[in-house]
Design a protein around this motif. Sequence first.
Motif, mmCIF file in Angstrom:
data_model
loop_
_atom_site.group_PDB
_atom_site.id
_atom_site.type_symbol
_atom_site.label_atom_id
_atom_site.label_comp_id
_atom_site.label_asym_id
_atom_site.label_seq_id
_atom_site.Cartn_x
_atom_site.Cartn_y
_atom_site.Cartn_z
ATOM 1 N N SER A 175 -3.078 -2.036 5.999
ATOM 2 C CA SER A 175 -1.973 -2.284 5.054
ATOM 3 C C SER A 175 -1.501 -3.735 5.145
ATOM 4 N N HIS A 233 -4.182 -5.913 3.378
ATOM 5 C CA HIS A 233 -4.051 -5.832 1.918
ATOM 6 C C HIS A 233 -2.903 -6.677 1.354
ATOM 7 N N ASP A 278 0.811 -1.216 0.000
ATOM 8 C CA ASP A 278 0.000 0.000 0.000
ATOM 9 C C ASP A 278 0.849 1.273 0.000
ATOM 10 N N TYR A 291 4.181 -3.814 4.445
ATOM 11 C CA TYR A 291 3.038 -3.220 5.139
ATOM 12 C C TYR A 291 3.612 -2.375 6.272
ATOM 13 N N ARG A 344 -4.146 1.561 -8.172
ATOM 14 C CA ARG A 344 -4.116 0.134 -8.518
ATOM 15 C C ARG A 344 -3.640 -0.062 -9.937
ATOM 16 N N TRP A 365 -2.085 -8.071 -2.507
ATOM 17 C CA TRP A 365 -0.826 -7.805 -3.219
ATOM 18 C C TRP A 365 -0.145 -9.108 -3.638
ATOM 19 N N GLU A 384 0.484 2.694 -6.813
ATOM 20 C CA GLU A 384 -0.359 1.853 -5.956
ATOM 21 C C GLU A 384 -1.654 2.555 -5.581
ATOM 22 N N ARG A 385 -1.633 3.881 -5.634
ATOM 23 C CA ARG A 385 -2.851 4.627 -5.293
ATOM 24 C C ARG A 385 -3.959 4.403 -6.305
#
Length: 177
Positions: free
Chosen positions: A98, A101, A19, A91, A74, A105, A71-72
């Motif tokens: 995070s 997620h 993230d 993370y 995707r 990932w 990453e913001r």
Amino acid sequence: YGEYENTIDYVFKIVLIGDSAVGKSQLLARFSRNEFSLESRATIGVEFQTRTVTVDHKTIKAQIWDTAGQERYRAVTAAYYRGAVGAMLVYDITKRVSFEHTQRWLEELKSHSDTNITIMLLGNKSDLGSLRQVPTEEAKEFSEKHGLFFLETSALDSTNVESAFLSVLSEVYRLVS
Ligand code: GDP
Ligand code: MG
């Protein structure tokens, strides 16, 4: 003899994923230039940084790719993962979401990369222990379940940053040699 000393035996592409704001860019700055900044700003223009290390008397150039803020949205592309032999899945130990997620990932990584890619799960910001939201044991279990290496790091105080990258590079070397 200088030329011989400068010979690169291997170039390994390593990708940073995870993230936004977990500390990927600062981990890379710490490892590649021994720098750290508390100001978060998106990496612009630079796709990767390199650092040359020695593993088992071989000269290995690590080419480490940073997501540069993608990453913001995707929007990490297939090209980003292409040819990667190692990945640092990061993370923030103070941001539970995070960690949650990382599963996503991991799926993203596996769908884009070679099956024997070496993956290191990194719980970053270990210097902020009083704000911890992810127990070490839980992350350790997750990593064992998924066959990942695992370390908690701090790009701020340097804890485990060197070991994290060197472990991945050594493992990749072990697999190719
Ligand atoms: P990225 O979006 O994943 O690349 O995250 P950045 O590397 O830009 O870091 C986001 C923010 O967290 C910045 O303000 C960094 O200074 C801070 N940061 C990164 N690593 C650490 C760390 O290990 N400890 C602390 N306390 N802050 C960190
Ligand atoms: Mg970044």
